[in-house]
Design a protein around this motif. Structure first.
Motif, mmCIF file in Angstrom:
data_model
loop_
_atom_site.group_PDB
_atom_site.id
_atom_site.type_symbol
_atom_site.label_atom_id
_atom_site.label_comp_id
_atom_site.label_asym_id
_atom_site.label_seq_id
_atom_site.Cartn_x
_atom_site.Cartn_y
_atom_site.Cartn_z
ATOM 1 N N SER A 1 -57.203 139.849 84.843
ATOM 2 C CA SER A 1 -56.276 139.433 85.691
ATOM 3 C C SER A 1 -54.666 139.374 84.771
ATOM 4 O O SER A 1 -53.996 139.497 85.349
ATOM 5 C CB SER A 1 -56.157 137.626 85.320
ATOM 6 N N GLU B 1 -63.461 132.749 100.366
ATOM 7 C CA GLU B 1 -62.255 133.548 100.106
ATOM 8 C C GLU B 1 -61.975 134.067 98.042
ATOM 9 O O GLU B 1 -62.496 133.051 97.576
ATOM 10 C CB GLU B 1 -61.476 133.198 99.807
ATOM 11 N N ARG B 2 -62.478 135.548 97.594
ATOM 12 C CA ARG B 2 -62.485 135.504 96.618
ATOM 13 C C ARG B 2 -61.307 136.784 96.549
ATOM 14 O O ARG B 2 -60.245 137.624 97.246
ATOM 15 C CB ARG B 2 -63.388 136.415 97.136
ATOM 16 N N PHE B 3 -60.968 136.521 95.059
ATOM 17 C CA PHE B 3 -58.989 137.465 95.189
ATOM 18 C C PHE B 3 -59.469 138.146 94.238
ATOM 19 O O PHE B 3 -60.265 138.086 92.417
ATOM 20 C CB PHE B 3 -58.658 136.115 94.615
ATOM 21 N N PHE B 4 -59.795 139.884 94.598
ATOM 22 C CA PHE B 4 -59.806 140.632 93.593
ATOM 23 C C PHE B 4 -61.418 140.644 92.440
ATOM 24 O O PHE B 4 -61.402 141.157 91.547
ATOM 25 C CB PHE B 4 -58.557 141.356 92.972
ATOM 26 N N ASP B 5 -62.108 139.959 92.487
ATOM 27 C CA ASP B 5 -63.476 139.203 92.766
ATOM 28 C C ASP B 5 -63.403 138.425 91.060
ATOM 29 O O ASP B 5 -64.551 138.534 89.981
ATOM 30 C CB ASP B 5 -64.189 140.595 92.515
ATOM 31 N N LEU B 6 -61.926 137.799 90.955
ATOM 32 C CA LEU B 6 -62.338 138.096 89.422
ATOM 33 C C LEU B 6 -63.307 136.039 89.189
ATOM 34 O O LEU B 6 -63.272 135.671 88.024
ATOM 35 C CB LEU B 6 -60.666 137.086 89.300
ATOM 36 N N GLU B 7 -63.102 135.847 90.650
ATOM 37 C CA GLU B 7 -63.777 134.238 90.329
ATOM 38 C C GLU B 7 -65.901 135.325 89.192
ATOM 39 O O GLU B 7 -66.243 133.852 89.368
ATOM 40 C CB GLU B 7 -63.997 133.958 91.284
ATOM 41 N N LEU C 1 -53.268 142.741 86.367
ATOM 42 C CA LEU C 1 -53.622 142.397 87.929
ATOM 43 C C LEU C 1 -51.987 142.135 88.628
ATOM 44 O O LEU C 1 -51.280 142.127 89.301
ATOM 45 C CB LEU C 1 -54.567 141.400 89.274
#
Length: 124
Positions: A56, A38-44, A59
């Motif tokens: 971040s 799972e990705r969160f707005f590509d922050l990882e 966001l």
């Protein structure tokens, strides 16, 4: 006279050897059996800590603003549903149940919503 349709569909003419078609190239990768992480707005995928903090924070501020705006809409809706001029007006408890609020919080949201609606009534 030669058949113009036959020449148009066979560029080499009637004496040219038949061309074999090759399969089309795949322009995508087939899906893997395992689901992607799972990705969160590509922050990882951001390696630079300064860029990660900037993005971040951006966001977080956007989500905070969206939550505040959504809360205003909730309050307006609650005030409209509780309006005693409506034949189907709901009680504070009924609104609280629908919105998953406590009755006290529903009463506060209704009052807040009435305050938000006041300027609209003066503009009409």
């Amino acid at each position: 006279m030669p058949d113009s349709h036959a020449m148009a569909s066979d560029p080499g003419g009637p004496s040219a050897p038949a061309r074999r078609r090759r399969p089309a190239q795949l322009l995508f990768e087939p899906q893997s059996a395992e689901p992607e992480a799972e990705r969160f707005f590509d922050l990882e995928s951001i390696d630079d800590p300064a860029e990660l903090l900037r993005r971040s924070t951006e966001l977080a501020l956007a989500f905070r603003a969206a939550a505040e705006r959504a809360t205003d809409f909730q309050a307006v809706a609650a005030a409209q549903l509780a309006d005693p001029r409506r034949f189907d007006a709901l009680s504070d408890a009924e609104i609280a149940e629908r919105a998953d609020w406590t009755p006290d919080y529903a009463a506060k949201m209704i009052e807040y919503g009435r305050g938000l609606l006041q300027p609209r009534r003066h503009e009409d």
